[in-house]
Structures are given as C-alpha cells and as structure tokens.
Design an enzyme around this catalytic site. Structure first.
Site, PDB file in Angstrom:
ATOM      1  CB  CYS A  29       0.707   1.994   3.592  1.00  0.00           C
ATOM      2  SG  CYS A  29      -0.157   2.994   4.805  1.00  0.00           S
ATOM      3  CD  GLN A  30       2.294   6.362   6.884  1.00  0.00           C
ATOM      4  OE1 GLN A  30       3.091   7.271   7.005  1.00  0.00           O
ATOM      5  NE2 GLN A  30       1.445   6.038   7.835  1.00  0.00           N
TER       6      GLN A  30
END
Ligand SMILES: Cc1ncc(COP(=O)(O)O)c(C=O)c1O
Ligand SMILES: Cc1ncc(COP(=O)(O)O)c(C=O)c1O
Lengths: 140, 410, 410, 140
Positions: free
Chosen positions: D51-52
C-alpha cells in the site's frame, strides 16, 4: 364596497367556519359559481403553468373597470382564483395595482395550502396585477 | 400474515410516533422515499461518534476501522444481491447516478454508434429515460420504446416485434423491475434472455424492486443493476450499481479523482481495480454502512414476509377504492408496492391536498413518468405506496379520506 | 486566542470523548475528513425522525416541510458563500463530483477544442487533476501545469510565462485555494484576474478552504467553485458546486433523470431551471440540511476565530517539529490547515504507524497529490492537519509521539 | 529446530515484552540485522508493491534448501520480513509450502498492524511460498 371592505367581509365569513373542511368547501363552492370561461379562450398565452394544475386567466377593460375570467383544472385552485376575482372585478387598474393581498395570510387558507400551491397563488396575484398594469398603461 | 407482527415493525420507526395536521400520521409515499428504522439511524450516528474517518488511504486506527466497516458493507450488499464477487458492487449516490454512470461510460467507450438502438419501456421513470435520450443525442443512436397494454403491463408482442425490427442494432435494453407509477412487475427473465440473444446489454432499474423483492444477480443475469438506498430504509445520498465484472473491467471510468486511480502522473494516469475504478472522491462512507444496516433490517423481517404483508395491504386498498364511483385503478391486479388511481371529474392534485389534510401522505402528479401518463391520457394520478410498516388501519384511513375528499369535490 | 474557548468547542464533538489504543484520542487528520459536532448529528437525526420525505414533487405535508428545509439550506449556503443568487448553488455528492460535473459539461458543450489548453497547478489534488486529464483526452486539449517553488508555492514567473505561451488557447484554469498536502494558500486574486484577461474560465477547488476561510464568491470572481461537506463538519455524500448563473444557464446538463427536467416526452425533453437543471434524481436531502447546519456551527464559532486559533496551533506544531534532527517541513510558513513533514532516513509510513499507536491520527502517504510528491522527490509525507477543536495538548502529544517514534526507528 | 519450534521460541520471546513499543523495537531490530540485499537485486520483477511501502524479495536454492533475501523502504515491514525469513531460511521447499503462518496471529503483532499492512504481509507470505513452489517444481 371597496376592496378592503370586501376582504374584511370574507375574513368575517371564514371565521364562522369550525374547521378546515368547511373552509375548503366554501372555497370550492366559490369556484363552482365562477362565470364559465369559454373553451376557446383557454389559449396557450392565457395559461399560467403551476406546479401540478393549470390556470387560464383573461382580463378585459370596460368603463374604466378591469374584469377577469379564469378557469383551472383544479377545483381548489379555481376556488382561490374566484376569491381574488371577487375582490377585484370591476375595480380600476389603480385600485387593483395598490390592492394588498397580504390579507390572504389572515384567512388561514394559505396555511392549509402546500407551499407550491401558495407560490402558484402568488404568481396568479402577480399576473392579475400585471393585466391591470397593461390597461393602466393603455389609458394613460 | 400471522407471523408478521406489523405493530412491532411500526414501533421501530420513530417518525410514525408523530402527528401531522394534528392527526396520527399515515405514510403511504414509500415509493418516493422510505422512512428509516431506529437501527439504521443508530448505525449512522454510531459511525460519526466512534468511527468517522476518511478511508482506504489512512494508516491510523480510525481510518482502518472505517475502511473495514465500509468494505464490510460492500460485502453484505454483494451477498444480499448474490453478486458473483464483491468487486461488482459500486457505490453511487443513487439510482439516477448509477444509470448515468452506465449510460455515460457506454458513450465514452465508443460502443454506441449512429443507427444503433437503445430500447426502454413506456413504464420507465425519467431517470431511466432521460440518460438514454442524452446518450442517443450524443451518439446518434435511436431510442425505441416498448409500449404497454391498457392494463399497464409490457406489450410482449410489440416487444418481439421491436426485437425483430432492430435486429443487429439493439445495443442496450434498459428496464425497470417494478414500475414506480403503477406497481407493475416486469417479466424480466424472458426479456433479458431475448435481449442477450439479440446481442444487447441489459440495464435494470431496481429502485422499486429492492425494497420489496429478493433479487439475485446471478439468477437475473442482467448486465447492470441499480438501486437507491433511500427507498430501502437507508439514508439519502447512497446507492448501488451492480455490474458484471468483465464488463466493468472493459469499460472506461466515469468520474476522475481520488480513490479511482492507481498512479497519477502528468505523463499518464493508471486507474485502480474494481470496484474503486468507478468510485472517485471520498465516498458516502456513512451512507454505505447505513445501507448495509437497512438491508440487514429488512432481512431480519424477512423479505418474503414483508412482501406478502404489503401485497395483502395493497389488495385491500384496491378493493376498498373500487367501491368509489368513477374510480380507475391503474396497473395489473398483482401490483407490488404502488397503487395508482384517479377519480372521474376530480383533479388528482385536489384530492391529494384534501387527503393530506386528513393526515395521509400520498403522492399526486406524474411520478416522474410523464410519457406513461401521456399514454393513459392523464396529467397524473394519486398514488398510495406501501412499506413494511403499513397496516390495515392505514388502508382504512386512506379509503375513508378518499371518500370524504371525493364528497367535498363533487 | 483568549476569546476562543477551545475546550468548549471540544466538548461538542462526541468522538473526542473516546479513546484509541487505550489513549485519549488526538485527531490531526482534519484535511482528510472532519469530525462532526453534536449539533450537526442532531439535525441529521431530527430530519429522519420528523421531516423525512422526498422533495419538490410532493403535495403532502412532510414533502412540503422537507422541501422547505432543503431549499432553506441552499439559501443559507448561498449567503455563506455570498453568491449573487441562490440558483448558483448546485448540490453535488462532493468536491470530486463537482469538478467532474464541470469538466464533463465543458466537454459536452463542445467549447473545448483540440489544441486548447487547460492549466492546473502542481499542487492539485488528484480530484482536480484527473478530470482535466480525462477532458484533455476526450477533447484533444492539452494539459499545462504551473510549477511550484521549492517552498511549495506557485511559481508566479512560470505562471506568467505559461499565460504568454498559451495566449489565445487557454480555456480553463483549475486551481485549489489551499493545498491539502502542504497547506499553501494560493494567490487566487491575481491569478483569476490574469486568467480572465486571457479569456479562460476559472474553476476553484475550495475543499480545503471552506473549513478555514471565509470565502466570498462575488469578491473572488471565480466562475466555478466546489467543496465537500465532509471536510467542513458535515456528513459524507454532500457537496456544493457554485457557478456563475449565466455560465450555468449556457452549459448543457450532465446527469439526466428526475428533478432536472421540465417536461419529458419521447419527442423531446426540456430541462428545468437552475439550480435543478444540474440536480438529477433524489438529492441527498439530509446531507444538504446537515451541511447548512455545519456552516451555521462554524459561523457560530466565527471563522476568523477558528482560523486564527488553527494558525496558532499549526505554528506551534511546526516550531516543535523543527527541533527534530533531519526534519523537513514542506510548504510556506503561513500555511493553513495542513502541516506536512518528513524525517531523514525514516519512512513516513513507519513513523505514521508508531504515532498512531500512541493514539494520534495523522495521515501518511501522497495525500492524493502524487505529482507534487514526485516534484519533491518523495513517495509521501506525514501530514498533521488541524480543525477547530485541536488544542495545545494535541500539539504537544504530536511532538512527543514523533520524537519517540523517531527514536525507535533510528 | 523445525519451523514450528522456531515459531514457538519467538512466541516465548515476545511474551517477555511488556508493551507494544518493545515488540515493535524487537521487530525493527530483526530488520536491521537482515543480510543486506545488493542494490542491483532490487529489480522490478522482485518488487512486491504494498500500500505505502515497497518490498523486494529474491530466493535461491542451495543443497535442497531455499534461501531468501529481501529489503523494504519501510523498517517495520522489513522487520516483519526478517521474521519470516528467520523461520524459513534453509528449509526444504516442501517444509516451506506446508508451514503454518497462522501463528502470526498469536504474536500480537498483527493486531498492531494496520489491515493494509497485514494484507501486505499475507501477500508476502504467499510470495515466499510461491518461490518455494518454483523450486519444488524444478527439483521434481
Ligand atoms: C484540495 C482537495 N480537493 C479535492 C478533494 C476531494 O474531495 P472529495 O474526496 O470530498 O470529493 C480533496 C479531499 O480529499 C482535497 O483536499
Ligand atoms: C423506478 C425508479 N427509478 C429510478 C428512480 C430514481 O431514484 P433516485 O431519485 O433515488 O435516483 C426512482 C425514484 O424516484 C424510481 O422509482
């Protein structure tokens, strides 16, 4: 009777009624008694398009007095128009233009009317004055 | 009927406790919008008091909790509709938004060409009419309308004829599942089947169906299906578009913005996977969660129980109104949800006004179905529409009020 | 500051009463979405318990009351924005929806031609970037981007140069009023003026401005302005598009359906007057009413008081963070709402995770501004964003948590 | 020690910590001690996009045992990978394929992880098994 006197008379009449049913019936009755508007007069240019009902309004001037004819496919709307005509018929353009329609608030009829309908009424009152203004212009 | 405790159902709708014009309130305008049970209102409030946070992009605790709640809502809705996968459930702001999404992306896809045909029925709501008119205008396609019989049902001979006439050109068939004006239930199964055989995509407007029927996407086999939360005991501003996965993957996105992207750069932007590809911007998070709660509420009552109760109420209302002189009831006798009628010589608006004064909310007018009203030569009707909480008393009060109103107007 | 009683403000936000990870909750993610005061939640609930009904088309009592409440909300919002007329206020589902509305109808209007230019700034949110990329793709127009300085402000020399370069071809300038990533306030007045002289329409994204500034449409003179309710203490799923009346009258509608029509027939459909022409389907009635309540709440506190309090908090936070070795603060020193930072050698995601564990909600990542992150050579930042209820304690807890997190990661 | 034994050992170690800070520090420490992955190995095809944060994972087979190298721009993620590698390094493809990662639930680490991060972890575990499967296929 002046317009104001006729309005006061109406308020007195309405105050006799016990409930909203009677008031509505009174107004519907006024509509029934309205002079019929010939079918041929119900033309596009005389149509005031309301939210859900249609109103036709026509005016003519005779001996300095303004006269109205109107019809609606809704009986309640027609009754309300009849009320207005009752006050204004035959009055001079000047009297009509200065007539105060705020009394309608006092009849307790408006609070029983849907705002959309109340708007339609305001629109109609405006149209009646507009016609009177046309005649006032013509005679000046 | 015996197992369905309507007074218990009534007790969980706070709005029913109040009076209108000094009279106990009879709400028979469910097809316009439903009232909300306490459970749904509590879920909304709880969301804002405990969970509220923007979703999908956050690392922090609340962002994660809110995301979880939002995605669980999607799962529950997918299950309720029996979609093949949760990615087929796209949140919209309502049925109208969903139909516009589909009509717009079909337009942008270039799949609709001049001379192609888009067919709707004469029963459609403006929201399932105007977007297709606009698409026709933009693409050069033609709109064809399946006529209805005098009874307010689909004229199936005419539909067959239309299929023949438009052979090879029919690209979209857009139909309502239940008519909001007349309560007609459309014979979707054979129609969807015919349209598919003709090579057309099928869009179903389920706005009036989801509150009354159990709908099964895999069984129905429509390509797209939309409905609104506010008509099924959920708040305003939320709706659902279901679409078959392969089709949604193939079609271009509609709204651009946050959430619907994978990577944005000025050289080129790539779009997110389903369902996010079609969800731009901060979603109506609370609305989605409350919609799931509303469906759970409905499932708790049992859709089958609800609809047989409603059907019974509507039959009683129809039979009570039949005795009034000059009454016309529209639609077939096995109507669902809505009962439309007119009384000879009486304007629907007048009667509606008087009935409302007696504390009964019905709707008057064209019900956003002007072409249908034109077909029947009227400017509108009175419509009483039923929900899970309406009872015999409501039916009786409606019948009395209509009788009394008619008396006043005659 | 002395007149602003922040503890009184805190007491009307129910969510602040709860703990996260067993610690009192510090919410510093206001730029993502705001928390809701009790007054707004009460208005929403009251709507569903007393008024709920579908609007505009109904004769019955509730329909009229709900319509009145909805239209009063519109009036209040028009007054809040100082729009010239209430018809210039269009309800949308949020800022993203509003920007897409404008970019789509500009597309459909045929006013954007191949070779035309649409300009945005490097500070824009994806929601004010992607819709314009999509419009360029569809119309053959070109996207130009106004660069930002090292400080995170508009490079005005470059803007002047861009105006010159695109002379006669610039059709749209789309700018945010406040950067959600860096808190930069853009110098809108001269930029709008220049764009107008160049013959372009100006679209302003006010998503981050409306919660912090008093905005005046007549003074600002932008052609279109959008914002989201959920960022200004109102619920999700509601937003506003302001547009100059003459422009909105001239442009074609976007979504088709109920409400936005005057008359529907298969021969031809005519559209409703403003603002309804752009509002298809049942609106988010409750959302609109709650949005008006949220603005009233904010006006009750006094926007000037709120923003000077927030500015003070943000300055304190900036100064506390400056003392941490290796910190980079983005944006100018007079930032509004948001404070973005990174710490050398530490991933924003790691630090965000640890800070969250200490009960503090900040956001990490690209904040839907990937092109801006790319400009600064980072994949993301930590962002603390402030609202009316944040206090010195929040600032201190943030600083401590960041310090402790950095320690753990070094 | 078998994979299971090493897992049990970890659970014992973690239970000594008083609070989440110590657990996180332990995991971050594991990441620090991880054999460095050469920059040249951090290629596109070895990237697992989270995701990040980004994770690079590479595996090789030696004497019937599978060995992993990994890196991440996030220290917490890297620590979690190190944990996995600690269990699996040098095991046979078969042992890796049948390893039960559900024990992660018992560490109390996952509840401190954001679901997006937890998902990234599941993805990574899957990828590690996938590589083992490749080798299992190769030797069969
Ligand atoms: C500057 C800016 N513009 C647009 C948006 C999009 O707003 P929404 O997601 O509410 O549509 C946001 C918020 O995410 C924002 O910060
Ligand atoms: C059959 C049907 N379709 C579509 C709609 C539009 O739904 P909404 O106004 O919630 O978008 C309605 C309700 O008004 C409806 O009854």
């Amino acid at each position: 009777m002046t317009i104001t006197e006729r309005q006061e008379q109406l308020l007195k009449d309405l105050s006799l009624f016990q409930d909203w049913t009677e008031r509505y019936e009174y107004v519907i009755g006024l509509g029934r008694k309205l002079t019929e508007m010939p079918q041929a007069s119900k033309t596009e240019d005389r149509l005031i398009e309301g939210c859900q009902s249609q109103v036709w309004l026509e005016a003519y001037c005779e001996d300095g007095g303004v006269y109205y004819r109107a019809d609606s496919d809704s009986q309640i709307t027609k009754g309300m128009i009849a009320l207005f005509i009752h006050f204004l018929d035959g009055e001079s353009p000047e009297n009509i233009l200065t007539a105060d329609f705020a009394f309608i608030e006092k009849t307790g009829l408006k609070e029983h009317l849907a705002p959309t309908r109340a708007n339609a009424l305001n629109l109609m009152a405006l149209q009646m004055k507009q016609r009177a203004l046309d005649f006032a212009g013509a005679t000046d | 009927m015996s197992s369905y405790d309507v007074s218990a159902v009534r007790s969980v709708f706070p709005i029913l406790k109040h009076e209108v014009h000094g009279k106990p309130f009879v709400y028979l305008d469910n097809a316009a919008t439903s009232q909300k049970p306490e459970a749904v209102l509590d879920v909304s409030r709880h969301y804002y008091e405990r969970l509220n946070s923007n979703i999908h992009r956050g690392t922090h605790y609340l962002a994660q909790e809110a995301t979880l709640a939002h995605e669980n809502a999607r799962k529950l809705i997918a299950r309720h509709l029996n979609a093949s996968s949760v990615e087929e459930i796209i949140f919209t702001s309502g049925a109208t938004d969903g139909i516009n999404l589909i009509s717009s992306i079909l337009g942008y896809s270039g799949k609709i060409k001049p001379g192609d045909v888009i067919a709707i029925s004469n029963l459609e709501h403006h929201s399932n009419t105007v977007p297709w008119q606009m698409l026709c205008e933009r693409s050069g396609a033609e709109l064809e309308v399946i006529p209805v019989t005098e009874e307010g049902t689909i004229d199936s001979t005419a539909f067959d004829h239309l299929l023949e006439k438009t052979s090879g050109r029919l690209k979209v068939l857009a139909l309502t599942q239940i008519s909001n004006a007349f309560g007609t239930i459309l014979p979707l199964a054979p129609m969807i089947d015919s349209a598919h055989r003709a090579g057309a995509l099928v869009v179903i407007d389920g706005a009036q169906a989801v509150p009354h029927l159990s709908v099964d996407m895999q069984d129905l086999d429509a390509d797209f299906y939309v409905f609104s939360g506010h008509k099924v005991y959920a708040p305003t501003g939320i709706g659902v578009l279901y679409g078959k996965r392969a089709l949604l993957e193939d079609l271009p996105p509609w709204r651009g913005g946050g959430e619907m992207i994978r990577k944005v750069s000025y050289e080129g932007t790539t779009f997110n996977d389903l369902p996010y590809k079609f969800e731009a911007g901060t979603p109506n998070i609370e609305g989605a969660i409350a919609l799931a709660a509303a469906l759970e509420f409905l499932n708790g009552l049992g859709l089958q129980n609800v609809s047989s109760h409603e059907d019974e109420m509507i039959r009683r209302a129809a039979s009570a109104l039949t005795s009034i002189r000059g009454v016309t009831l529209y639609g077939p006798s096995d109507r669902s949800g809505s009962l439309s009628f007119n009384i000879e010589g009486i304007h629907h608006y007048d009667l509606g006004t008087l009935v409302d004064k007696m504390g009964i909310a019905v709707r008057t007018g064209h019900h956003c179905c002007q072409p249908l009203m034109a077909r029947f030569g009227v400017t509108g009707t009175l419509r009483a529409s039923f929900g899970c909480f309406n009872n015999e008393d409501d039916v009786n009060r409606l019948a009395e009020a209509v009788e009394k109103g008619v008396e006043m107007l005659r």
